[in-house]
Write a protein that holds these residues in place. Structure first.
Motif, PDB file in Angstrom:
ATOM      1  N   LEU A 118       0.805  -1.221   0.000  1.00  0.00           N
ATOM      2  CA  LEU A 118       0.000   0.000   0.000  1.00  0.00           C
ATOM      3  C   LEU A 118       0.840   1.274   0.000  1.00  0.00           C
ATOM      4  O   LEU A 118       0.584   2.199  -0.779  1.00  0.00           O
ATOM      5  CB  LEU A 118      -0.937  -0.021   1.215  1.00  0.00           C
ATOM      6  N   HIS A 143      -2.620   6.477  -2.524  1.00  0.00           N
ATOM      7  CA  HIS A 143      -3.874   6.042  -1.891  1.00  0.00           C
ATOM      8  C   HIS A 143      -4.195   6.927  -0.691  1.00  0.00           C
ATOM      9  O   HIS A 143      -4.174   6.471   0.454  1.00  0.00           O
ATOM     10  CB  HIS A 143      -3.775   4.565  -1.495  1.00  0.00           C
ATOM     11  N   LYS A 198      -6.005   6.221   3.006  1.00  0.00           N
ATOM     12  CA  LYS A 198      -5.767   4.851   3.442  1.00  0.00           C
ATOM     13  C   LYS A 198      -4.780   4.829   4.609  1.00  0.00           C
ATOM     14  O   LYS A 198      -3.926   5.719   4.742  1.00  0.00           O
ATOM     15  CB  LYS A 198      -5.210   4.016   2.285  1.00  0.00           C
ATOM     16  N   THR A 206      -5.216  -1.651  -1.155  1.00  0.00           N
ATOM     17  CA  THR A 206      -5.259  -0.784  -2.322  1.00  0.00           C
ATOM     18  C   THR A 206      -6.602  -0.998  -3.018  1.00  0.00           C
ATOM     19  O   THR A 206      -7.429  -1.804  -2.583  1.00  0.00           O
ATOM     20  CB  THR A 206      -4.129  -1.095  -3.318  1.00  0.00           C
ATOM     21  N   HIS A 207      -6.824  -0.319  -4.108  1.00  0.00           N
ATOM     22  CA  HIS A 207      -8.077  -0.505  -4.854  1.00  0.00           C
ATOM     23  C   HIS A 207      -8.201  -1.923  -5.405  1.00  0.00           C
ATOM     24  O   HIS A 207      -9.310  -2.434  -5.559  1.00  0.00           O
ATOM     25  CB  HIS A 207      -8.196   0.515  -5.990  1.00  0.00           C
ATOM     26  N   GLY A 240     -12.075   5.089  -3.097  1.00  0.00           N
ATOM     27  CA  GLY A 240     -10.670   4.794  -3.307  1.00  0.00           C
ATOM     28  C   GLY A 240     -10.240   5.132  -4.728  1.00  0.00           C
ATOM     29  O   GLY A 240     -10.996   5.723  -5.509  1.00  0.00           O
ATOM     30  N   TYR A 241      -9.040   4.740  -5.058  1.00  0.00           N
ATOM     31  CA  TYR A 241      -8.483   5.058  -6.376  1.00  0.00           C
ATOM     32  C   TYR A 241      -9.223   4.297  -7.473  1.00  0.00           C
ATOM     33  O   TYR A 241      -9.527   3.112  -7.325  1.00  0.00           O
ATOM     34  CB  TYR A 241      -6.997   4.696  -6.401  1.00  0.00           C
TER      35      TYR A 241
END
Length: 312
Positions: free
Chosen positions: A23, A53, A56, A62-63, A100-101
């Motif tokens: 991450l 991110h 986070k 992560t995505h 999120g991304y």
């Protein structure tokens, strides 16, 4: 004290913790920056606020991992029954509120699916393949597990290369879950040989035949991977590439698997290579997790991983 998990729980944990491990440095290509941010002794780390991110924190996904959790939650709610059309609807609904991304494959897939297409973007990245840990966790029938792994990958990544990787890794994972004790690279080679013969047979119902996938892509990736099997993370990054595209990601994944190191060391090497370390970590963790010894996933990593509640 070792973490008490069954083999499918270890598989899921190893893949998803791998994503969480990446991450803080995900998509950073400058290796000096990666090395400055990453402290291997700390395991899962708090990402810097200026990385990819924002919002986070330590132990998040992560995505890629977030979307794997969407698939996990869908299968949990449906008692392990996969329906591609229903998952597509579920995924689209989840993405409406996702903060999120959103990478290109996700954005373009949302547009395609919203406009009535059955599958998503023609991406050769491995984010879709990485989600398969959730189908392999829930679906015990090997044929159904492989079919679902490929179908869910096509939702966002439907290029021949991305689907070839999803196919070979899903089939290899199934063999390992069934007790195949050969090295991971030998299992992948065996699956490759089986699929090469089936592709040559030309069954139009075979997805890889329909997509005109080339088994030679795997062959070249493995050949390149083995050239750097004794290489440092910097040498691997320079020689094999760091991007999210399959022609870089697959050789790096195969290189780390060919090193036959334990889970902690595999994650360290993968993170220090930089670039799209998260999708790579999920596929490496998928296979290493099946083989992992009870104490191989560090307990402090597991405790910091927030999604552990789903398998506790």
């Amino acid at each position: 004290m070792s973490i008490q998990l069954n083999v499918r729980q270890r598989m899921f944990a190893a893949s998803m913790i791998g994503d969480s491990h990446a991450l803080g440095t995900h998509w950073i290509y400058k290796l000096d920056r990666v090395e400055a941010l990453f402290s291997p002794e700390l395991g899962l780390q708090e990402p810097a606020p200026d990385t990819f991110h924002p919002g986070k924190h330590r132990g998040d996904q992560t995505h890629y991992g977030d979307q794997a959790l969407m698939l996990f939650q869908f299968l949990h709610a449906n008692e392990g029954e996969y329906d591609g059309i229903e998952f597509s609807r579920f995924w689209l609904d989840q993405m409406k509120s996702y903060r999120g991304y959103e990478d290109t494959a996700t954005r373009e897939s949302i547009n395609l699916l919203t406009n009535g297409n059955r599958y998503g973007y023609l991406s050769d990245e491995l984010g879709g393949a990485a989600r398969m840990v959730s189908t392999l966790y829930w679906i015990k029938d090997p044929v159904e597990a492989v079919d679902a792994s490929l179908d869910q990958a096509r939702l966002t990544h439907r290029s021949p290369r991305a689907l070839l990787v999803a196919d070979l890794f899903a089939r290899s994972a199934v063999r390992m879950l069934q007790g195949d004790t050969r090295s991971i690279i030998d299992i992948l080679r065996s699956v490759r040989d089986e699929r090469a013969a089936q592709i040559l047979a030309g069954d139009p119902e075979d997805l890889l035949v329909a997509m005109r996938a080339s088994i030679q892509f795997f062959d070249l990736s493995l050949e390149n991977a083995l050239k750097y099997v004794d290489g440092s993370p910097r040498e691997i990054a320079s020689g094999l590439g760091q991007t999210c595209h399959a022609h870089h990601a697959l050789p790096v994944i195969l290189n780390i698997l060919a090193k036959e190191v334990d889970y902690r060391e595999a994650m360290r090497i993968n993170t220090l290579i930089g670039g799209d370390s998260a999708a790579r970590a999920m596929l490496i963790g998928l296979l290493l997790g099946i083989r992992a010894k009870p104490d191989e996933i560090p307990e402090d990593w597991y405790d910091a991983w927030k999604a552990r509640v789903w398998i506790s």
